[in-house]
Design a protein around this motif. Structure first.
Motif, short mmCIF file in Angstrom:
data_model
loop_
_atom_site.label_atom_id
_atom_site.label_comp_id
_atom_site.label_asym_id
_atom_site.label_seq_id
_atom_site.Cartn_x
_atom_site.Cartn_y
_atom_site.Cartn_z
N ASN A 1 0.82 -1.20 0.00
CA ASN A 1 0.00 0.00 0.00
C ASN A 1 0.86 1.26 0.00
O ASN A 1 0.56 2.25 -0.68
N ARG A 2 1.94 1.23 0.76
CA ARG A 2 2.86 2.36 0.78
C ARG A 2 3.52 2.56 -0.59
O ARG A 2 3.68 3.68 -1.07
N ALA A 3 3.90 1.44 -1.22
CA ALA A 3 4.51 1.53 -2.53
C ALA A 3 3.53 2.10 -3.56
O ALA A 3 3.89 2.92 -4.41
N LYS A 4 2.28 1.67 -3.46
CA LYS A 4 1.25 2.13 -4.41
C LYS A 4 1.04 3.64 -4.30
O LYS A 4 0.83 4.33 -5.30
N SER A 5 1.11 4.16 -3.09
CA SER A 5 0.83 5.58 -2.88
C SER A 5 2.06 6.47 -2.97
O SER A 5 1.94 7.66 -3.24
N ALA A 6 3.25 5.90 -2.77
CA ALA A 6 4.43 6.77 -2.62
C ALA A 6 5.56 6.51 -3.59
O ALA A 6 6.45 7.36 -3.73
N CYS A 7 5.61 5.36 -4.29
CA CYS A 7 6.74 5.09 -5.19
C CYS A 7 6.71 6.07 -6.36
O CYS A 7 5.72 6.16 -7.10
N ILE A 8 7.79 6.83 -6.53
CA ILE A 8 7.85 7.85 -7.58
C ILE A 8 8.63 7.38 -8.80
O ILE A 8 8.92 8.17 -9.70
N GLN A 9 8.98 6.09 -8.84
CA GLN A 9 9.71 5.51 -9.97
C GLN A 9 10.96 6.31 -10.33
O GLN A 9 11.28 6.53 -11.49
N CYS A 10 11.68 6.72 -9.29
CA CYS A 10 12.93 7.45 -9.52
C CYS A 10 14.04 6.53 -10.01
O CYS A 10 15.02 6.97 -10.59
N SER A 11 13.89 5.25 -9.76
CA SER A 11 14.83 4.18 -10.14
C SER A 11 16.16 4.24 -9.39
O SER A 11 17.12 3.59 -9.78
#
Length: 450
Positions: free
Chosen positions: A249-259
């Motif tokens: 859930n945290r990844a879904k809301s916060a991952c910005i795909q900065c890599s």
């Protein structure tokens, strides 16, 4: 008896990681033999102690291995900041007339990862899901080589060197019998400094967090490298308590795909096709559906070394790609899905030298910098009056007891053996006394012990 049989007879396994039987690993003819003295985890000082104070025995063990394997070159790889250790090793090499060479590396994490160390020493890239022998190298850490030297002299593997540090009064390096309790090890370090403590078996990056109560029931095994006492509120402990649904859930809301997690991944920097940011993207979008296992990016999770750089150091959002990769690895293994190796030649990223993560900064990001700064460690030996020796302390099959309840055994006596035709290791008594068998262990109580 040749060296490999002596090692097998002594029950030697790798002193870190999964505990692979050393007589099987050394049954090879590599180009290189490398002693891993980089002590991968921040805070641990066990191998550093061995290299400084037991250098003659270490070099003798290395020379025995090099003769047995007929290797072209033998190296001890360690960080260039280990100045005292380097001096001790140079002196020991000179006294022994040894051909071992010292290879110094920058202080970065995870310098002690065996695939990283092979590339640092040889310039060869171990292929994804491969082992160092695939590129002509064999790697053992310093404590394992010390145990090999003992095996040469007929001494079985019954004692363990380990670091106890963190929130303790007297950080120390211990030498204790296998089967000693964590409780006694922590007491030897003066006990915990805080009221609400938790424990990590190993180091702060890849170790196994546990509650204080679980730690009090834990035992030193052949693979125990360290005991780290931390406050319950520390980042290492807090992150270990998060469940998978919360992480997704945290990844879904916060991952910005900065890599950044991919850019700094040590295996990606060796040229492996591992992209943690792609795994995070797909997991956060779809969840843990079984259909994900058919996705080639998801399957790459099986080649993750779980070093933790991605989540402790790289991710600006404080997400958990390492733990998600670890979960995927376990699920892929349960489903019988293995990484499909190919014949491609892998090359390290040209920018790798500029993306190494300094060990001290990694310790700071992990929230353990105060313990990283500790420079003085006490040295202590201890023999308890009771030990409980697990029958499964290595990769492969659990050992089978060959002693009975109530039997009296001597220290170093063989008490359990690897079943014929299986991968495993024999086990010897770490103290003398009376045997009490349990389902998964052999308990030995010395005369007059409690």
């Amino acid at each position: 008896m040749d060296l490999l049989n002596k090692i097998k007879d002594a029950g030697v396994v790798g002193c870190g990681g999964a505990g692979f039987p050393t007589h099987i690993k050394l049954n090879a003819k590599p180009d290189y033999f490398i002693i891993n003295g980089a002590e991968c985890e921040p805070l641990l000082h066990t191998d550093r102690y061995i290299m400084t104070h037991l250098a003659d025995r270490l070099i003798a063990g290395a020379d025995a291995i090099c003769r047995e394997l007929s290797v072209r070159e033998g190296y001890i790889a360690l960080k260039k900041t280990y100045r005292e250790e380097i001096r001790a090793l140079e002196d020991a090499i000179r006294r022994a007339g040894s051909a071992m060479k010292i290879h110094t590396m920058d202080s970065f994490y995870p310098a002690g990862d065996e695939q990283v160390i092979v590339y640092e020493v040889t310039g060869r890239v171990v292929p994804p899901s491969g082992i160092p022998l695939d590129v002509g190298a064999v790697v053992d850490n310093a404590a394992t080589v010390l145990a090999v030297n003992d095996a040469v002299h007929g001494i079985p593997f019954t004692e363990k060197y380990l670091t106890v540090t963190g929130e303790v009064r007297e950080p120390c390096v211990l030498k204790v019998p296998v089967g000693t309790s964590f409780r006694q090890c922590i007491e030897l370090a003066g006990g915990a400094l805080c009221d609400r403590a938790a424990v990590v078996s190993g180091g702060p990056m890849m170790g196994k967090p546990m509650t204080w109560e679980a730690a009090m029931d834990s035992l030193v095994t052949k693979t125990t490298s360290g005991i780290l006492v931390l406050k319950e509120s520390s980042a290492v402990i807090r992150n270990s308590d998060m469940d998978m649904r919360h992480m997704l859930n945290r990844a879904k809301s916060a991952c910005i795909q900065c890599s950044f997690c991919t850019s700094l991944c040590p295996r990606h920097l060796l040229g492996h096709p591992l992209k943690p940011h792609m795994i995070m993207r797909k997991m956060s979008a779809v969840g843990d559906s079984e259909a994900l296992f058919e996705d080639p990016d998801i399957r790459q999770a099986s080649i993750c070394c779980e070093c933790g750089i991605c989540e402790v150091y790289a991710c600006p959002m404080g997400l958990n790609p390492r733990r998600i990769n670890s979960m995927l690895k376990a699920e892929l293994a349960r489903a019988g899905i293995r990484y499909e190796r190919d014949q491609a030649e892998y090359r390290a990223d040209p920018g790798r030298e500029y993306r190494k993560c300094p060990t001290k900064r990694v310790a700071a990001r992990a929230g353990v910098l105060p313990y990283y700064e500790i420079s003085s460690f006490a040295w202590k030996e201890f023999v308890p009056d009771t030990v409980e020796i697990p029958l499964k302390m290595h990769i492969g099959t659990a050992s089978v007891p060959i002693v009975e309840n109530g039997a009296c055994v001597q220290k170093d006596q063989r008490i359990a053996v690897c079943p014929e035709g299986k991968t495993g290791a024999d086990i010897h008594a770490s103290i003398g006394g009376t045997v009490a068998l349990t389902e998964h262990s052999v308990r030995i109580r010395a005369a007059g012990g409690r």
